[in-house]
Design a protein around this motif. Structure first.
Motif, PDB file in Angstrom:
ATOM      1  N   ARG A 132     -40.504  45.576 -54.529  1.00  0.00           N
ATOM      2  CA  ARG A 132     -39.927  44.524 -53.738  1.00  0.00           C
ATOM      3  C   ARG A 132     -41.074  43.695 -53.209  1.00  0.00           C
ATOM      4  O   ARG A 132     -40.907  42.440 -53.506  1.00  0.00           O
ATOM      5  CB  ARG A 132     -39.904  45.318 -52.327  1.00  0.00           C
ATOM      6  CG  ARG A 132     -38.522  46.054 -52.297  1.00  0.00           C
ATOM      7  CD  ARG A 132     -38.153  46.815 -51.071  1.00  0.00           C
ATOM      8  NE  ARG A 132     -36.720  47.313 -50.717  1.00  0.00           N
ATOM      9  CZ  ARG A 132     -36.710  48.447 -49.981  1.00  0.00           C
ATOM     10  NH1 ARG A 132     -37.821  49.062 -49.330  1.00  0.00           N
ATOM     11  NH2 ARG A 132     -35.430  49.198 -50.101  1.00  0.00           N
ATOM     12  N   ARG A 133     -42.345  44.086 -53.187  1.00  0.00           N
ATOM     13  CA  ARG A 133     -43.439  43.235 -52.936  1.00  0.00           C
ATOM     14  C   ARG A 133     -43.854  42.294 -53.997  1.00  0.00           C
ATOM     15  O   ARG A 133     -43.978  41.119 -53.938  1.00  0.00           O
ATOM     16  CB  ARG A 133     -44.709  43.905 -52.372  1.00  0.00           C
ATOM     17  CG  ARG A 133     -44.460  44.665 -50.822  1.00  0.00           C
ATOM     18  CD  ARG A 133     -45.678  45.398 -50.514  1.00  0.00           C
ATOM     19  NE  ARG A 133     -45.321  45.955 -49.112  1.00  0.00           N
ATOM     20  CZ  ARG A 133     -46.161  45.761 -48.123  1.00  0.00           C
ATOM     21  NH1 ARG A 133     -47.452  44.728 -48.319  1.00  0.00           N
ATOM     22  NH2 ARG A 133     -45.907  45.940 -46.896  1.00  0.00           N
ATOM     23  N   TYR A 134     -43.830  43.089 -55.077  1.00  0.00           N
ATOM     24  CA  TYR A 134     -44.045  41.996 -56.620  1.00  0.00           C
ATOM     25  C   TYR A 134     -43.059  41.094 -56.877  1.00  0.00           C
ATOM     26  O   TYR A 134     -43.185  40.077 -56.998  1.00  0.00           O
ATOM     27  CB  TYR A 134     -44.210  43.169 -57.739  1.00  0.00           C
ATOM     28  CG  TYR A 134     -44.710  42.230 -59.023  1.00  0.00           C
ATOM     29  CD1 TYR A 134     -45.884  41.580 -59.282  1.00  0.00           C
ATOM     30  CD2 TYR A 134     -43.810  42.278 -59.870  1.00  0.00           C
ATOM     31  CE1 TYR A 134     -46.236  40.885 -60.032  1.00  0.00           C
ATOM     32  CE2 TYR A 134     -43.987  41.402 -61.123  1.00  0.00           C
ATOM     33  CZ  TYR A 134     -45.240  40.595 -61.248  1.00  0.00           C
ATOM     34  OH  TYR A 134     -45.419  39.925 -62.114  1.00  0.00           O
ATOM     35  N   SER A 135     -41.823  41.787 -56.823  1.00  0.00           N
ATOM     36  CA  SER A 135     -40.557  40.805 -57.098  1.00  0.00           C
ATOM     37  C   SER A 135     -40.346  39.838 -56.131  1.00  0.00           C
ATOM     38  O   SER A 135     -39.542  38.728 -56.415  1.00  0.00           O
ATOM     39  CB  SER A 135     -39.512  41.625 -57.636  1.00  0.00           C
ATOM     40  OG  SER A 135     -39.013  42.428 -56.395  1.00  0.00           O
ATOM     41  N   LEU A 145     -33.663  46.597 -62.282  1.00  0.00           N
ATOM     42  CA  LEU A 145     -34.585  45.584 -61.862  1.00  0.00           C
ATOM     43  C   LEU A 145     -35.848  46.073 -61.171  1.00  0.00           C
ATOM     44  O   LEU A 145     -36.915  45.513 -61.286  1.00  0.00           O
ATOM     45  CB  LEU A 145     -33.813  44.708 -60.771  1.00  0.00           C
ATOM     46  CG  LEU A 145     -34.435  43.427 -60.236  1.00  0.00           C
ATOM     47  CD1 LEU A 145     -35.116  42.466 -61.382  1.00  0.00           C
ATOM     48  CD2 LEU A 145     -33.607  42.560 -59.213  1.00  0.00           C
ATOM     49  N   ALA A 146     -35.662  47.033 -60.283  1.00  0.00           N
ATOM     50  CA  ALA A 146     -36.990  47.728 -59.690  1.00  0.00           C
ATOM     51  C   ALA A 146     -37.992  48.238 -60.927  1.00  0.00           C
ATOM     52  O   ALA A 146     -39.230  48.005 -60.539  1.00  0.00           O
ATOM     53  CB  ALA A 146     -36.444  48.854 -58.629  1.00  0.00           C
ATOM     54  N   ILE A 147     -37.455  48.962 -61.792  1.00  0.00           N
ATOM     55  CA  ILE A 147     -38.530  49.414 -62.699  1.00  0.00           C
ATOM     56  C   ILE A 147     -38.981  48.210 -63.462  1.00  0.00           C
ATOM     57  O   ILE A 147     -40.197  48.415 -63.842  1.00  0.00           O
ATOM     58  CB  ILE A 147     -37.565  50.700 -63.634  1.00  0.00           C
ATOM     59  CG1 ILE A 147     -37.041  51.469 -62.753  1.00  0.00           C
ATOM     60  CG2 ILE A 147     -38.298  50.853 -64.719  1.00  0.00           C
ATOM     61  CD1 ILE A 147     -36.120  52.426 -63.604  1.00  0.00           C
ATOM     62  N   ASP A 148     -38.122  47.299 -63.842  1.00  0.00           N
ATOM     63  CA  ASP A 148     -38.870  46.158 -64.613  1.00  0.00           C
ATOM     64  C   ASP A 148     -40.001  45.699 -63.774  1.00  0.00           C
ATOM     65  O   ASP A 148     -40.708  44.921 -64.336  1.00  0.00           O
ATOM     66  CB  ASP A 148     -37.586  45.248 -64.988  1.00  0.00           C
ATOM     67  CG  ASP A 148     -36.561  45.749 -65.896  1.00  0.00           C
ATOM     68  OD1 ASP A 148     -36.968  46.469 -66.825  1.00  0.00           O
ATOM     69  OD2 ASP A 148     -35.689  45.078 -66.217  1.00  0.00           O
ATOM     70  N   SER A 149     -39.626  45.576 -62.376  1.00  0.00           N
ATOM     71  CA  SER A 149     -40.561  44.953 -61.577  1.00  0.00           C
ATOM     72  C   SER A 149     -41.839  45.392 -61.784  1.00  0.00           C
ATOM     73  O   SER A 149     -43.077  44.734 -61.868  1.00  0.00           O
ATOM     74  CB  SER A 149     -40.170  44.472 -60.182  1.00  0.00           C
ATOM     75  OG  SER A 149     -38.831  43.941 -60.250  1.00  0.00           O
ATOM     76  N   GLU A 151     -42.885  47.460 -64.239  1.00  0.00           N
ATOM     77  CA  GLU A 151     -43.526  47.438 -65.201  1.00  0.00           C
ATOM     78  C   GLU A 151     -44.295  46.098 -65.646  1.00  0.00           C
ATOM     79  O   GLU A 151     -45.090  45.826 -65.980  1.00  0.00           O
ATOM     80  CB  GLU A 151     -42.443  47.571 -66.436  1.00  0.00           C
ATOM     81  CG  GLU A 151     -41.757  49.062 -66.614  1.00  0.00           C
ATOM     82  CD  GLU A 151     -40.979  49.468 -67.532  1.00  0.00           C
ATOM     83  OE1 GLU A 151     -40.541  50.429 -67.908  1.00  0.00           O
ATOM     84  OE2 GLU A 151     -40.143  48.371 -67.991  1.00  0.00           O
ATOM     85  N   GLU A 152     -43.670  45.092 -64.844  1.00  0.00           N
ATOM     86  CA  GLU A 152     -43.955  43.657 -65.112  1.00  0.00           C
ATOM     87  C   GLU A 152     -45.388  43.626 -64.511  1.00  0.00           C
ATOM     88  O   GLU A 152     -46.441  42.945 -64.954  1.00  0.00           O
ATOM     89  CB  GLU A 152     -43.045  42.810 -64.620  1.00  0.00           C
ATOM     90  CG  GLU A 152     -43.553  41.267 -64.881  1.00  0.00           C
ATOM     91  CD  GLU A 152     -42.572  40.210 -64.216  1.00  0.00           C
ATOM     92  OE1 GLU A 152     -43.035  39.201 -64.102  1.00  0.00           O
ATOM     93  OE2 GLU A 152     -41.587  40.322 -63.993  1.00  0.00           O
ATOM     94  N   LEU A 153     -45.331  44.204 -63.275  1.00  0.00           N
ATOM     95  CA  LEU A 153     -46.789  44.276 -62.546  1.00  0.00           C
ATOM     96  C   LEU A 153     -47.639  44.820 -63.257  1.00  0.00           C
ATOM     97  O   LEU A 153     -48.905  44.078 -63.579  1.00  0.00           O
ATOM     98  CB  LEU A 153     -46.674  44.822 -61.153  1.00  0.00           C
ATOM     99  CG  LEU A 153     -47.873  45.058 -60.525  1.00  0.00           C
ATOM    100  CD1 LEU A 153     -48.634  43.952 -59.991  1.00  0.00           C
ATOM    101  CD2 LEU A 153     -47.685  46.068 -59.105  1.00  0.00           C
ATOM    102  N   LEU A 154     -47.530  46.057 -63.821  1.00  0.00           N
ATOM    103  CA  LEU A 154     -48.716  46.676 -64.631  1.00  0.00           C
ATOM    104  C   LEU A 154     -48.984  45.815 -65.877  1.00  0.00           C
ATOM    105  O   LEU A 154     -50.176  45.801 -66.408  1.00  0.00           O
ATOM    106  CB  LEU A 154     -48.015  48.252 -65.139  1.00  0.00           C
ATOM    107  CG  LEU A 154     -48.979  49.005 -65.679  1.00  0.00           C
ATOM    108  CD1 LEU A 154     -50.089  49.352 -64.732  1.00  0.00           C
ATOM    109  CD2 LEU A 154     -48.327  50.261 -66.171  1.00  0.00           C
TER     110      LEU A 154
END
Length: 215
Positions: A132-135, A145-149, A151-154
């Motif tokens: 939530r915080r990243y996206s 969407l949560a998992i993708d977020s 993964e994108e942060l990492l």
């Protein structure tokens, strides 16, 4: 060099439990200056407190990788603050027990001479809050969407780390992120660190090999 981390100096001083530090970090989300009010003459003003925490947690393990792991954690904590709007600190004690369950984990290999796979494992509620915080999206549950977020942060953090390594004349290429449920990390030359935030703790895993097995 990473920005000076007052909260990590407080944690390294040994006067606060995980719950107490979480409460302090929650205060700091409203007013970051409150961290300074907790400083005392007994707290060492360490220019690289995150590195100190990693060295303490690692003790006598993964000695040939400690600088790599410490540099990565300095970047990760800085990135959590700038990209996910949360300050974080490392507990200077490594994790040896089974990971929390239920959990979700995300990893990404950095293909380099040493071989390096960093990642995170978190209880579902903490994993979702990171997403939530990243996206900056209202995510009601852990979905694609949560998992993708996460993964994108990492992926962004690891991309920045490859640039950092390049400045040290080390070449690294990013693999594809991997995610899984109820991950129990087992890997060669692995270090597991408890990262404390205002909304809970998660586990940072630093390994020489992949620790998430996909079915």
């Amino acid at each position: 060099m990473a920005d000076f981390n007052v909260a990590q100096c407080l944690m390294n001083g040994g006067g606060y439990s995980t719950d107490e530090m979480q409460d302090i970090l929650a205060e700091a989300e409203t007013d970051e200056s409150v961290l300074v009010s907790y400083l005392s003459d007994d707290v060492e003003v360490d220019p690289r407190p995150v590195r100190t925490a990693v060295m303490r947690a690692a003790a006598n393990t993964t000695q040939d990788r400690l600088e790599l792991y410490a540099e990565y954690m300095e970047l990760l904590l800085d990135s959590l603050q700038s990209m996910a709007a949360t300050q974080a600190v490392i507990s200077p004690v490594s994790i040896t027990e089974m990971a929390w369950e239920p959990n979700h984990g995300t990893s990404q290999a950095l293909k380099c001479a040493l071989g390096f796979v960093p990642g995170i494992i978190a209880t579902d509620d903490v994993f979702l809050e990171i997403a939530r915080r990243y996206s900056q999206e209202e995510l009601p549950e852990i979905d694609e969407l949560a998992i993708d977020s996460v993964e994108e942060l990492l992926n962004v953090v690891n991309g920045l780390f490859t640039i950092q390594l390049a400045k040290e004349k080390l070449t690294a290429e990013l693999g594809l992120p991997k995610s899984g449920e109820n991950v129990q990390p087992f890997g060669n030359e692995q270090l597991r660190l408890r990262v404390i935030t205002a909304f809970g703790s998660f586990e940072a895993v630093l390994s020489a090999e992949e620790f998430i097995e996909l079915e």
